[in-house]
Scaffold this active site. Structure first.
Site, short mmCIF file in Angstrom:
data_model
loop_
_atom_site.label_atom_id
_atom_site.label_comp_id
_atom_site.label_asym_id
_atom_site.label_seq_id
_atom_site.Cartn_x
_atom_site.Cartn_y
_atom_site.Cartn_z
N HIS A 68 -17.78 -30.98 -27.72
CA HIS A 68 -17.31 -31.84 -28.81
C HIS A 68 -17.83 -33.28 -28.66
O HIS A 68 -18.33 -33.68 -27.62
CB HIS A 68 -15.78 -31.84 -28.88
N GLU A 112 -13.39 -41.37 -23.16
CA GLU A 112 -12.57 -40.69 -22.16
C GLU A 112 -13.01 -41.05 -20.74
O GLU A 112 -14.10 -40.70 -20.31
CB GLU A 112 -12.68 -39.18 -22.35
N HIS A 150 -16.97 -40.11 -20.64
CA HIS A 150 -17.59 -39.57 -21.84
C HIS A 150 -17.18 -40.49 -22.99
O HIS A 150 -16.04 -40.44 -23.45
CB HIS A 150 -17.16 -38.13 -22.07
N HIS A 187 -20.17 -33.95 -25.02
CA HIS A 187 -19.77 -33.47 -23.72
C HIS A 187 -19.07 -32.13 -23.84
O HIS A 187 -18.72 -31.69 -24.94
CB HIS A 187 -18.87 -34.47 -22.98
#
Length: 442
Positions: free
Chosen positions: A340, A346, A370, A376
């Site tokens: 996604h 994140e 990410h 990722h």
């Protein structure tokens, strides 16, 4: 709900339970005034001081403040402040890392060096986002320390601090009382609260500085009244004061910089307090997860422990998300996190165990980043294994990963970019994924 330390169980534990409750607690009988906040003369010769975590006119549901009854008010602790070198601690906005290309990044665990110093000396910032002066965004750091803050006290005027220990136990001596903290637990220290950190041997952990609105519990929506993080499992310390007339160093973080001064006494001198603005701890193993019971894959937001809202409804300044022990039961479903890209960035850490989407390369004490709108997902081993696995009910056990997730892009500091523990080439892990497409085979 007002709680005073009457229950024997509460007194033994040294904590009061509940999230966002109004508490009252006293270390000496009668230290709390009855029926008034600021009497003409406080008991025991104490001073009354209010600590406000929200504007005075904030609505009742979001108004945060506590009254402290202390040996000396904070203004009496104030000497001329001098600048203190920040070491490797950074605040947003930070211009470092601008030339680092946008990509997924991962770091192996960074060891605690010998003579790492105290908690404050050992903070090393990995990413920053937003602007601390504008009260938006966050910073994610490691702490690497091996010495207690003896006769040294700190407070952060820029940010609320979320502590996630990964190795070693801590004793947080705060104005409001004492908090023992071990891996698998978290603690939140509100803006402006003075505290010191004692350690037993080397300690490593993750620190999130929240520049925005305070952490709170997420709404449960259709889930209803139970599950996720339950308010009763959050623990707030009972009053405990230090009456020590010995020299202390006071360190303040304000405006993205560190300042310090000398005091002839300990400023952790609050004898009694009441209110709803206070530090607290939570055992992540008490989190009650929910998930898909038949098929498909729910968004990771179902694992949100705490959220710090932004001015945009449904978009967090920070979400604190965990991936704890849980059953995987979905049928005909790719069970690890799917591939996604999303608008949140994140910062991820692993406290203990194994993370199912990166079973080999992601180690306890490690970090991955990410960022916003960058791709990722599982590595090739996780994909191949999950695609071929017999989908029986399976329990993930002995694991605890987490994310500091923010709507803002996270900038990597020069220190983090230059670490030997940064895995060069990690961003290319997707290249190992094979082509399986065959238009002749539905």
């Amino acid at each position: 709900m007002n709680v005073i330390q009457r229950s024997a169980a509460v007194e033994t534990a040294g904590y009061m339970s509940g999230f966002g409750n109004g508490f009252e607690t006293e270390a000496l009988p009668g230290a709390l005034p009855v029926g008034r906040n600021s009497p003409q003369r406080c008991a025991y010769g104490l001073y009354a001081e209010q600590l406000s975590g929200s504007p005075f006119t904030a609505p009742r549901a979001t108004n945060e403040r506590s009254w402290l009854y202390r040996i000396r008010p904070t203004i009496a602790h104030w000497n001329s402040l001098r600048p203190r070198a920040p070491g490797l601690w950074r605040s947003a906005p930070c211009e470092e890392g601008r030339d680092l290309p946008p990509a997924p990044y991962r770091w192996a665990p960074v060891p605690v060096p010998q003579n790492a110093g105290s908690f404050i000396e050992g903070i090393r910032t990995v990413t920053t986002a937003g602007d601390s002066d504008a009260a938006t965004g966050m910073a994610a750091s490691l702490w690497l320390c091996d010495r207690s803050m003896t006769d040294e006290v700190f407070w952060n005027a820029d940010a609320e601090m979320l502590l996630v220990p990964q190795m070693g136990t801590l004793l947080l001596r705060t104005e409001f009382g004492r908090i023992h903290l071990a891996p698998g637990e978290i603690a939140v220290i509100p803006r402006g609260v003075k505290f010191a950190v004692d350690v037993e041997g080397p300690s490593r952990g993750y620190l999130c500085e929240n520049y925005g609105g305070a952490f709170t519990l997420p709404e449960r929506g259709p889930i209803g009244a139970n599950c996720l993080a339950n308010p009763r499992d959050f623990l707030t310390p009972v009053a405990h004061y230090e009456d020590r007339e010995t020299p202390h160093r006071l360190v303040v973080k304000w405006g993205g910089r560190l300042w310090e001064t000398e005091l002839p006494w300990s400023p952790l001198d609050v004898v009694a307090w009441h209110g709803n603005y206070a530090p607290y701890k939570y055992d992540l193993r008490r989190y009650s997860p929910v998930g898909p019971l038949l098929f498909d894959h729910a968004d990771p937001s179902i694992f949100t422990v705490l959220t710090a809202p932004s001015e945009t409804p449904g978009t967090a300044n920070i979400d604190f998300v965990i991936f704890p022990d849980r059953w995987m039961v979905a049928e005909n479903t790719f069970r690890p996190p799917w591939y996604h890209m999303n608008v949140m960035s994140e910062f991820m850490g692993l406290i203990y165990g194994q993370y199912d989407a990166k079973p080999e390369g992601f180690k306890p004490g490690g970090i991955s980043l990410h960022n916003r709108m960058l791709p990722h997902g599982p590595d090739v081993d996780a994909f191949e294994g999950a695609s071929r696995a017999e989908l029986k009910p399976h329990k993930l056990e002995g694991t605890m990963a987490f994310m500091f997730e923010t709507r803002l892009p996270q900038r990597v500091t020069d220190w983090a970019a230059g670490l030997a523990e940064r895995e060069r080439g990690y961003e290319h892990y997707g290249r190992a994924l094979k082509r399986y497409f065959d238009p002749a085979r539905p």
